[in-house]
Design a protein around this motif. Sequence first.
Motif, PDB file in Angstrom:
ATOM      1  N   ASP A 243       0.839  -1.095  -0.058  1.00 46.57           N
ATOM      2  CA  ASP A 243      -0.219  -0.162   0.175  1.00 46.57           C
ATOM      3  C   ASP A 243       0.859   1.313   0.360  1.00 46.57           C
ATOM      4  OD1 ASP A 243      -2.402   2.016   0.364  1.00 46.57           O
ATOM      5  OD2 ASP A 243      -2.469   1.455   2.090  1.00 46.57           O
ATOM      6  N   PRO A 244       1.894   1.717  -1.026  1.00 41.86           N
ATOM      7  CA  PRO A 244       2.514   3.063  -1.463  1.00 41.86           C
ATOM      8  C   PRO A 244       1.654   4.060  -1.149  1.00 41.86           C
ATOM      9  CG  PRO A 244       2.433   1.828  -3.582  1.00 41.86           C
ATOM     10  CD  PRO A 244       1.554   1.047  -3.128  1.00 41.86           C
ATOM     11  N   LEU A 272       8.435   8.450  -4.373  1.00 34.56           N
ATOM     12  CA  LEU A 272       8.285   9.007  -5.293  1.00 34.56           C
ATOM     13  C   LEU A 272       9.021   9.375  -6.737  1.00 34.56           C
ATOM     14  CD1 LEU A 272       8.137  12.246  -2.598  1.00 34.56           C
ATOM     15  CD2 LEU A 272       5.933  11.444  -4.553  1.00 34.56           C
ATOM     16  N   SER A 273      10.531   8.388  -6.546  1.00 37.36           N
ATOM     17  CA  SER A 273      11.384   8.398  -7.120  1.00 37.36           C
ATOM     18  C   SER A 273      10.594   7.169  -8.236  1.00 37.36           C
ATOM     19  CB  SER A 273      13.100   7.731  -6.647  1.00 37.36           C
ATOM     20  OG  SER A 273      13.222   7.214  -7.288  1.00 37.36           O
ATOM     21  N   ALA A 274      10.279   6.340  -7.629  1.00 37.73           N
ATOM     22  CA  ALA A 274       9.679   4.794  -8.319  1.00 37.73           C
ATOM     23  C   ALA A 274       9.056   5.347  -9.095  1.00 37.73           C
ATOM     24  CB  ALA A 274       9.664   3.651  -6.997  1.00 37.73           C
ATOM     25  N   ARG A 275       7.831   6.141  -8.663  1.00 35.52           N
ATOM     26  CA  ARG A 275       6.266   7.258  -9.971  1.00 35.52           C
ATOM     27  C   ARG A 275       7.183   8.322 -10.521  1.00 35.52           C
ATOM     28  NH1 ARG A 275       1.845   6.932  -5.150  1.00 35.52           N
ATOM     29  NH2 ARG A 275       1.549   4.620  -5.496  1.00 35.52           N
ATOM     30  N   ARG A 276       7.920   8.562 -11.311  1.00 38.00           N
ATOM     31  CA  ARG A 276       8.501   9.190 -11.315  1.00 38.00           C
ATOM     32  C   ARG A 276       8.699  10.375 -10.901  1.00 38.00           C
ATOM     33  NH1 ARG A 276      11.409   6.952 -16.073  1.00 38.00           N
ATOM     34  NH2 ARG A 276      10.882   4.174 -15.999  1.00 38.00           N
ATOM     35  N   ARG A 277       8.229  10.679  -9.591  1.00 39.62           N
ATOM     36  CA  ARG A 277       7.948  12.344  -9.467  1.00 39.62           C
ATOM     37  C   ARG A 277       9.134  13.039  -8.931  1.00 39.62           C
ATOM     38  NH1 ARG A 277       2.494  10.578  -5.908  1.00 39.62           N
ATOM     39  NH2 ARG A 277       3.140  12.880  -5.157  1.00 39.62           N
ATOM     40  N   TYR A 278      10.242  12.907 -10.130  1.00 44.81           N
ATOM     41  CA  TYR A 278      11.579  13.625  -8.983  1.00 44.81           C
ATOM     42  C   TYR A 278      11.658  14.402  -8.363  1.00 44.81           C
ATOM     43  CZ  TYR A 278      12.787   9.196 -11.927  1.00 44.81           C
ATOM     44  OH  TYR A 278      12.936   7.909 -12.469  1.00 44.81           O
ATOM     45  N   ALA A 279      11.100  15.549  -9.348  1.00 45.85           N
ATOM     46  CA  ALA A 279      11.392  16.509  -8.117  1.00 45.85           C
ATOM     47  C   ALA A 279      10.870  16.640  -7.202  1.00 45.85           C
ATOM     48  CB  ALA A 279      10.571  17.532  -9.262  1.00 45.85           C
ATOM     49  N   GLU A 280       9.632  15.927  -6.504  1.00 46.88           N
ATOM     50  CA  GLU A 280       9.061  16.021  -5.390  1.00 46.88           C
ATOM     51  C   GLU A 280      10.407  14.947  -4.440  1.00 46.88           C
ATOM     52  OE1 GLU A 280       4.894  14.894  -3.462  1.00 46.88           O
ATOM     53  OE2 GLU A 280       5.797  14.932  -5.337  1.00 46.88           O
ATOM     54  N   ALA A 281      10.417  14.090  -5.058  1.00 43.28           N
ATOM     55  CA  ALA A 281      11.787  13.237  -4.297  1.00 43.28           C
ATOM     56  C   ALA A 281      13.276  13.881  -4.154  1.00 43.28           C
ATOM     57  CB  ALA A 281      11.776  12.164  -5.475  1.00 43.28           C
ATOM     58  N   PHE A 282      12.951  14.865  -4.662  1.00 37.54           N
ATOM     59  CA  PHE A 282      14.881  15.239  -4.929  1.00 37.54           C
ATOM     60  C   PHE A 282      14.525  15.606  -2.708  1.00 37.54           C
ATOM     61  CE2 PHE A 282      17.256  19.006  -3.886  1.00 37.54           C
ATOM     62  CZ  PHE A 282      17.522  18.317  -4.454  1.00 37.54           C
ATOM     63  N   THR A 521       6.457  -5.756  -6.655  1.00 37.81           N
ATOM     64  CA  THR A 521       6.160  -4.596  -5.947  1.00 37.81           C
ATOM     65  C   THR A 521       6.272  -3.596  -6.622  1.00 37.81           C
ATOM     66  OG1 THR A 521       8.357  -5.192  -4.997  1.00 37.81           O
ATOM     67  CG2 THR A 521       6.453  -6.320  -3.863  1.00 37.81           C
ATOM     68  N   GLU A 522       6.135  -2.517  -5.531  1.00 40.45           N
ATOM     69  CA  GLU A 522       6.237  -0.629  -6.239  1.00 40.45           C
ATOM     70  C   GLU A 522       8.170  -1.039  -6.100  1.00 40.45           C
ATOM     71  OE1 GLU A 522       5.012   3.724  -6.735  1.00 40.45           O
ATOM     72  OE2 GLU A 522       3.497   2.108  -5.586  1.00 40.45           O
TER      73      GLU A 522
END
Length: 544
Positions: A243-244, A272-282, A521-522
Motif C-alpha cells: 500500500d504505497p 516518489l522516485s519509483a513513480r518518476r516524480r523526481y522533483a518532488e522526491a529530491f 512490488t512498487e
Amino acid sequence: MNIRRFAIVQFAVLSALAQSPTPDFTALAQHAVQLQQSGNYQAAAESYRELLKLDPSQVATHVNLAIVLVNLGRFEEAIAEYKAADKLLPGDPRIALNLALAYEKSGQIEEAHRRLETLHGAYPHETQSTLLLADCNLQLGNDGRVVELLKPIADQNADNLALAYMLGMALLREHNIAEGQVYLDRILKHGDTAEARFLLGTRMFESGDYPAAAKQFASAAALNPKLPSLQSFYGQSLLLTGDPDGASAAFRLALETNPSDFSANLRLAQILSARRRYAEAFDFAKRAQSLDTQNGEANLVLAQALAGVGRFSEARTYAESAAAEQPKSAEAQHTLADVYAGLDEPAPAERALAKARQLDLTAQATSPGPKPGDVAPDFVLPRSGGAGTVSLHEFRGRSPVVLIFGSYTCANFRVSADALKSLQQRYGAQVPFLLVYIREAHSTADWQTARNEREDISLAPAANMEEKQDHAATCSRKLHLPFPAVVDGMDNTVESAYNAWPSRAFVVSADGRIAYSTRLTELDFHPSELEAVLQRLVSLQGKS
C-alpha cells in the motif's frame, strides 16, 4: 498517557519577582507570571517583552518568555530567548537543557542531539538530560546509543515509562526481542493505550508480521496520531504490505512531527522516485542523505532524483557512492549507467550496465523458485472463462512468453497492471503475455490491507475451481487486462513451482528457459528492466 513528553525545566517563573529592580517592574512581572500560570501565554509573552524593554539583563525574564513561546509553538523565537539567557548566565545546565528541548520540539533533532551530548558529558548522572538525549538518538535511529545511555539507569528508574519505552524500542530494533520485552511489559501492564498498541505493533513488525503490525499501528494512530515514530512505522508496514499510497500519507504525517525521521524521508523519496516524480522526491532524498551520508539507499535515491531532473553532474557523486556502498545492488549499477549515459560517457555507462545485468542474474539465481537459465516448470491449465487449456510447452520453439502471476486482492499486482498492459501493447505481437491466476493474496479469511479496504476490494478464498475461475474473470474484467488468463488448480501446484505468491512476473525464452523474473512490488518492479529483456529477445527472434 504520553510517556515521551519531556517537561521544560521551570526554574525561573517566580524568580522574575525576586530580581525586580523597581516597583513598576515588580508589578509588571507579577502580572506576567500570573498570565503564564493561568495559561494565557500570548498575553504573558507580550508582558515579558515589555519587561525586557525595561531591563533586558534579567535572565529569568528571557527564560520565562522562552517558556511561553514554546507553549505557543513559536520555537525559533524561544530559541533566541534561551540563547540570550545563556549569554547572561553562561553554563547554566537548566538553560542548556531547555534550549536543547526547544531545538528538539522544533524538529532540529541533530542540533538538539549535539547540545545534549555536550550537556550529558558535563552532567552524566542528570536523568532529564539523559532521557532527552536518548530520545533524540531514538529518533535518529542510533539504537545502540539509546541502549548505552539507558540500560545502566533502568533498574533504579523502574517506574519511568519514558525510559522503558525508549529502551524497549531500541532493543526491539536491534533484534534483542526477549530483552526488549522486559521493558515493554512495564508499559503494557498499564492497559490499553496508544503507546501499548504501538509497542505491540512494533513487536509484530520486528518479527516480520507486517499485516498484523499495520493493524496495531492503525489502532494506535486512532488514539494518538502524533505519537512519536508511530506514523513512520505505520508507513513502513503499509509499504511492505503493498500500500504505497497509504504509506506515503503516513510518512508525510511522520515528517510533520519529526522532519528528521530518516526512514520516513528515505521511503517517501523511494516511492516518489519509483513513480518518476523526481522533483518532488529530491527534497526528501536530500534530507535522508544528510541524516546518514554513508547510507547506500539514501545516496542511491538522491542520485535517482537528481538524474531524473537532468542534474547528472551532481548525481554522479551520489551514484558512485551508492554503487560502492552497495556492491551487490543491480539497481545502483543501473542508476550509475543512467548517470554516465546522461553525461555522454558511453564506455563507463556500458560497464555499469553490464555489471547491473550480471547482478540481476545473480540475484535471481539466489532467489527461491526457478532461476535464470533454468528450464521453466511446465504446466497445462484451464483458460479463464472459456473452454480448453493452455500449456507452457506449446510456446517452445515459437516465441518467448511473459507469465504474470497474481490475484485481484494483490494490491501490488493491481498497481503494476497498467505498466504490464503498456508493455503488452508494444511487444504482445512478438511475445505473448499470459496471466496465471493464483490464490488470493488477501482474502477475507486472511487479512485485509488498508488499500483493499479503501478500494472496497473483498473476496473470500475460492472454495472450488468454479469460484477461482470467477475470481480470475472478475480480475481480468476490472483491470481491463488485454491478455488471456489461465487458472492454477486448487492445490496451487504451479504457484508453488514458481514460488510466485503473492505476485510475480517471469519471461520465458523461446527455448523454454527463464530469462528474467521480478516481484511486482512498487519498489521491486521496474518496467524498463522488463522492457530491455523483451527488446533483446525480440531482436534475437528477428535474427533467427
